[in-house]
Design a protein around this motif. Sequence first.
Motif: not given
Length: 268
Positions: A49-52, A68-71, A112-117, A141-142
């Motif tokens: 997985q790689f994300g930022i 956000s990240a993709l795997f 992948g996924f995106i999130n906000a906290d 998430k997907i």
Amino acid sequence: MKRFIHLTIILCATSLGVRAQSDSLKFITISPTGSIKNIDWLEKNTVGQFGIDFKIQPNKKVNITLGSALFRTIGASVLTPSNPAAFYASYDKFGTNQGFVTATPKTTYSGGFINADVGIPFKLKDSSNISIEPFLGLEGKIWQRTTDYGTEGGPLLVEEKYKFLSPSFGAKLNYSTKSKVKLTLRISGSYPIVSKLKLDEKNLNLPNAELDLKRQLSPSVEIGAKIKKLTIKLRYERINFGSSDSLRGFATPSSRANVSGVSVSYDF
């Protein structure tokens, strides 16, 4: 998948622009992150997985994190079902029930996924090195599971795409040591408001069918250590997949994915 890539590019461009305008404040940190994770679900799988992550601190009382990240699978799947009912429902339907048998179907994962906290840290005392940070968030998430039941000369692909949109909540416990090492314990849970399964069975009887899954709470725990700008984290997440309603005689039972792994990130 393309939407996640586009969104990551937009977030990077936007954050870099804000940082250029606000260097004097230095309230944005950009952290590329690489992870290796083991997925124990319908079979065991290893993914890379790689994300930022973007950490925004407009003031000392508010922390905002955007990620956000993709795997994708980086190793062969191992057929040792930890969820037998869901495992056999999947393999029986696309194996013997369709008139063919594949002894060792090939399965890969991607997504992948995106999130906000948004968190608000509280120190136990003004001079204390310990702080507690309750937070609320939103994550999407997907998960895509692709299985090839065919042979080398005649592939037969079945794609299962799981979509989740979930509010999240939890708390972080932060401790700064005298040697400037920061330790963090993060406990959270998410409960989906959208929980769907889309099936794409190539040339079979459920092309592009979408089923609603029952909503279930999914917990996670994460332990991290930050040394200067380098952060190492250990994470465990249990994703609970609810059962679906029956569609043309087919339904998925409830199941669970145990996801554990290690990640390394660097702050810029």
